[in-house]
Design a protein around this motif. Structure first.
Motif, PDB file in Angstrom:
ATOM      1  N   SER A 162       0.819  -1.223   0.000  1.00  0.00           N
ATOM      2  CA  SER A 162       0.000   0.000   0.000  1.00  0.00           C
ATOM      3  C   SER A 162       0.853   1.274   0.000  1.00  0.00           C
ATOM      4  O   SER A 162       0.504   2.251  -0.655  1.00  0.00           O
ATOM      5  CB  SER A 162      -0.951  -0.016   1.191  1.00  0.00           C
ATOM      6  OG  SER A 162      -0.189  -0.104   2.377  1.00  0.00           O
ATOM      7  N   PRO A 178      -4.090   2.148  -5.667  1.00  0.00           N
ATOM      8  CA  PRO A 178      -4.899   1.253  -4.835  1.00  0.00           C
ATOM      9  C   PRO A 178      -4.011   0.442  -3.889  1.00  0.00           C
ATOM     10  O   PRO A 178      -2.797   0.455  -4.015  1.00  0.00           O
ATOM     11  CB  PRO A 178      -5.556   0.338  -5.856  1.00  0.00           C
ATOM     12  CG  PRO A 178      -4.586   0.295  -6.990  1.00  0.00           C
ATOM     13  CD  PRO A 178      -3.920   1.642  -7.029  1.00  0.00           C
ATOM     14  N   ASP A 183      -6.871  -5.679  -2.916  1.00  0.00           N
ATOM     15  CA  ASP A 183      -8.037  -5.080  -3.559  1.00  0.00           C
ATOM     16  C   ASP A 183      -8.715  -6.091  -4.489  1.00  0.00           C
ATOM     17  O   ASP A 183      -8.185  -6.407  -5.553  1.00  0.00           O
ATOM     18  CB  ASP A 183      -7.587  -3.840  -4.353  1.00  0.00           C
ATOM     19  CG  ASP A 183      -8.767  -2.978  -4.759  1.00  0.00           C
ATOM     20  OD1 ASP A 183      -9.880  -3.518  -4.870  1.00  0.00           O
ATOM     21  OD2 ASP A 183      -8.555  -1.777  -4.955  1.00  0.00           O
ATOM     22  N   VAL A 223      -7.829  -5.951  -9.037  1.00  0.00           N
ATOM     23  CA  VAL A 223      -6.651  -5.093  -8.952  1.00  0.00           C
ATOM     24  C   VAL A 223      -5.435  -5.934  -8.544  1.00  0.00           C
ATOM     25  O   VAL A 223      -4.329  -5.757  -9.069  1.00  0.00           O
ATOM     26  CB  VAL A 223      -6.897  -3.949  -7.943  1.00  0.00           C
ATOM     27  CG1 VAL A 223      -5.651  -3.113  -7.763  1.00  0.00           C
ATOM     28  CG2 VAL A 223      -8.049  -3.083  -8.417  1.00  0.00           C
TER      29      VAL A 223
END
Lengths: 372, 288
Positions: A162, A178, A183, A223
């Motif tokens: 992240s 993202p 995700d 994702v």
């Protein structure tokens, strides 16, 4: 190295009917030696490829639970039950298989064209005759291909975390990336919801295939899976680039120069003159890419184990998980045989789609040259 | 810019400086994308945990530390994993070089009944995707009592069909006359193979060494299904277990990335030593 005296010997060695006694004896010795020389290969391939496949085929038709030998008398034949359970059972195994096929199909659909296009692009750039530092660029692009998928996956998990390097670089240009590997949203669904479409029409959400609604089939890769897609393109483009470079170097400059004389632009020359000559290599690259893409396993095992929300589950990993973790050996083996069939079918389809249109070509040749 | 203004003959169009500059800019940017991840990897392995998580892009650590490497080598099974990988890789590579060249030679040169059948089977075997073999391999290893042993790790890797295929193609491409001389001098098939043919086959043997070293060193799925005891863990399996969170707490990126970096070194060395050969090999593969 005088050639003349060797010519008759060479003619003699090609198996003529008139052979003298000693020569025939030598040939008999060759027979034994031939089998002895190939024996290790035959035994090992037979033992660890042929026999295993047959044994797994049996397991896929049996109710073996992993205890004892699958060839023991207590193991029963259940016909197509295992196959039915994962393709039409209506339960979790069917849904998991559907999700795995969905995920992997999107993976193939994106990775194969991207890696082929990028590797061809890199090859054309690197192959520019006037280029200095060609060796450096070739090395840079090829290097990711030699590293192991485990090492690359570890690196990728870090880069795409992240607050990882990728999201930091994105933040420099004002984008907030993202939380890649956590995700589960499909990228097509993300794109649709950005224009206000949050749920599909009843026609798509109401019916399903393999326990997954059509709306979910069309979600696109998640994702998280997209990060794996980028990784596959990153690690394979170098290998395929080398294949394209080799093919480009085998093409003489004459045709290209003729095109140049005729006033064709670089773009036209590439599409009309170079690309058709690359067809055999293109076939190799597409086939290898396709076969490789349906076998995604190492990355999933190392990285996500199918998470988030089962969106990185692949048939290869599902087959492993079903057998080794859940002890559903029959279903695991059945999944791997379905996967095998899928790979064979795709390869055959591709061979058909990219076939040399021999008939046309021969016809044209006759029409041009054969007229009196 | 002046070059463009000049009357553009075919020769001149090829060396426009602006186009050249663009070409280098594009290539340079792409090369950066390909190399940068590895630079980040090495840099991060020398950072403390907190800094690695907070500042992921910086290529120069603010606090330079060997803690990750110290932990790997002094306080984990990492050296054992490395040793296991080395043993398996060396054994598999030796086996493949010997068996592939032996069988390739027989299939290319020796006339024996069933030769084309054997070759057809080897080609067919090449088409079986390795993932399909996960469960089957485990079944057979278990049946043979080789499960969870060095033998079970090594023997299935000793032979690969692609290697036989490459060697056969190579032997068919070299002239037969020297071998015939040896045979006329009374050498048997094995002697001819060992002392006449093998020394000539060096380029192809190097190809087999590269392919099998890289293949065995990077192999994961075979070791997953062939072993379970910690003493038999290889680098790939061990590092994968690090990655999927068998470390006690936190993300611990420096340790993971250091482990991944070290496992890349042997194949990287192999790559740089044989770089010229690797590039030519792919050329040969397409031609053949």
């Amino acid at each position: 190295m005088t050639l003349a005296p060797q010519t008759p010997r060479r003619t003699g060695s090609s198996s003529g009917p008139a052979r003298t006694g000693p020569a025939r004896r030598a040939r008999r010795g060759e027979g034994t030696a031939g089998w002895l020389f190939t024996l290790p290969v035959i035994v090992i391939l037979g033992l660890f490829l042929l026999v295993p496949v047959l044994m797994a085929l049996w397991v896929s038709f049996s109710d073996w639970t992993g205890r004892g030998s699958p060839l023991a008398p207590g193991v029963g034949f259940v016909g197509l039950d295992n196959y039915a359970e994962i393709t039409s059972g209506g339960g979790l195994p069917e849904r998991d298989f559907g999700l795995a096929m969905r995920n992997n199909a999107w993976y193939v659909l994106l990775v194969v064209p991207l890696q082929t296009g990028l590797s061809l692009f890199l090859a054309v750039l690197v192959n520019r005759a006037v280029l200095r530092g060609r060796g450096f660029f070739r090395t840079a692009f090829y290097f990711p291909s030699v590293t192991s998928s485990v090492a690359i996956t570890v690196l990728w998990m870090f880069l795409f975390s992240s607050s990882g390097a990728v999201n930091q670089v994105l933040s420099w240009v004002g984008l907030s990336g993202p939380n890649w590997f956590n995700d589960p949203r499909g990228i097509v669904h993300v794109a649709l919801s950005s224009i206000g479409v949050d749920s599909g029409p009843a026609a798509l959400t109401g019916s399903d295939a393999l326990g997954v609604t059509w709306w979910d089939w069309l979600s696109g890769p998640s994702v998280a899976m997209s990060a794996f897609i980028l990784m596959a393109v990153f690690t394979t483009s170098g290998t395929f680039m080398l294949l394209f470079i080799a093919a480009l170097q085998n093409i003489g400059p004459e045709i290209d120069e003729a095109g140049l004389m005729d006033g064709a632009s670089a773009w036209q020359r590439f599409w009309r003159l170079t690309l058709p000559q690359l067809r055999p290599t293109l076939f190799t690259v597409l086939t290898l890419g396709l076969i490789g893409c349906w076998q995604v396993f190492d990355q999933i095992y190392t990285g996500t184990q199918g998470a988030p929300g089962k969106t990185t589950l692949t048939p290869a990993y599902l087959s492993y998980e079903a057998a080794f973790r859940d002890q559903r050996w029959g279903q695991g083996a059945a999944i791997s045989f379905i996967l095998f069939a899928v790979i064979v079918a795709f390869t055959l389809f591709q061979r058909w789609a990219l076939r040399e249109r021999d008939g046309e070509r021969r016809f044209r040749k006759t029409a041009n040259g054969g007229a009196p | 810019m002046t070059a463009i203004a000049k009357p553009a003959g075919p020769q001149r169009r090829r060396t426009r400086p602006l186009a050249q500059a663009c070409l280098y800019a594009v290539l340079g940017a792409l090369a950066l994308v390909y190399i940068f991840p590895f630079l980040v990897q090495v840099a991060t392995s020398f950072k403390p945990d907190a800094e690695a998580a907070a500042n992921t892009v910086a290529l120069i650590p603010q606090t330079f530390t060997f803690a990750a490497y110290d932990r790997l080598f002094a306080h984990s099974d990492f050296p054992l994993w490395f040793a296991n990988s080395a043993v398996v890789t060396v054994a598999a590579t030796l086996g493949r070089v010997f068996f592939a060249s032996l069988a390739g030679y027989a299939l290319a040169r020796l006339r024996f009944r069933g030769r084309s059948l054997v070759f057809a089977l080897i080609v067919a075997v090449m088409a079986v995707p390795s993932v399909v073999l996960l469960i089957p391999k485990f079944l057979v290893l278990n049946q043979l009592g080789l499960y969870d042993s060095y033998a079970g790790m090594i023997v299935p890797l000793l032979v690969d069909a692609a290697g036989v295929f490459i060697m056969k193609n190579f032997f068919e491409s070299i002239p037969v006359s020297i071998e015939e001389q040896a045979r006329i001098d009374g050498a048997g098939p094995f002697r001819t193979y060992w002392s006449v043919v093998l020394p000539m086959a060096r380029p192809a043997l190097v190809t087999i060494v590269i392919l099998s070293f890289q293949g065995s060193w990077n192999e994961l799925s075979h070791f997953i299904v062939a072993t379970q005891s910690p003493e038999l863990t290889t680098l790939t399996k061990g590092v994968a277990s690090l990655s999927s969170g068998q470390l006690s707490q936190g993300t611990q990126y420096p340790v993971k990335l250091a482990a991944a970096a070290i496992m890349t070194i042997p194949v990287a060395i192999l790559f740089f030593v044989f770089q010229k050969h690797i590039v030519n090999k792919s050329e040969g593969a397409v031609k053949g």
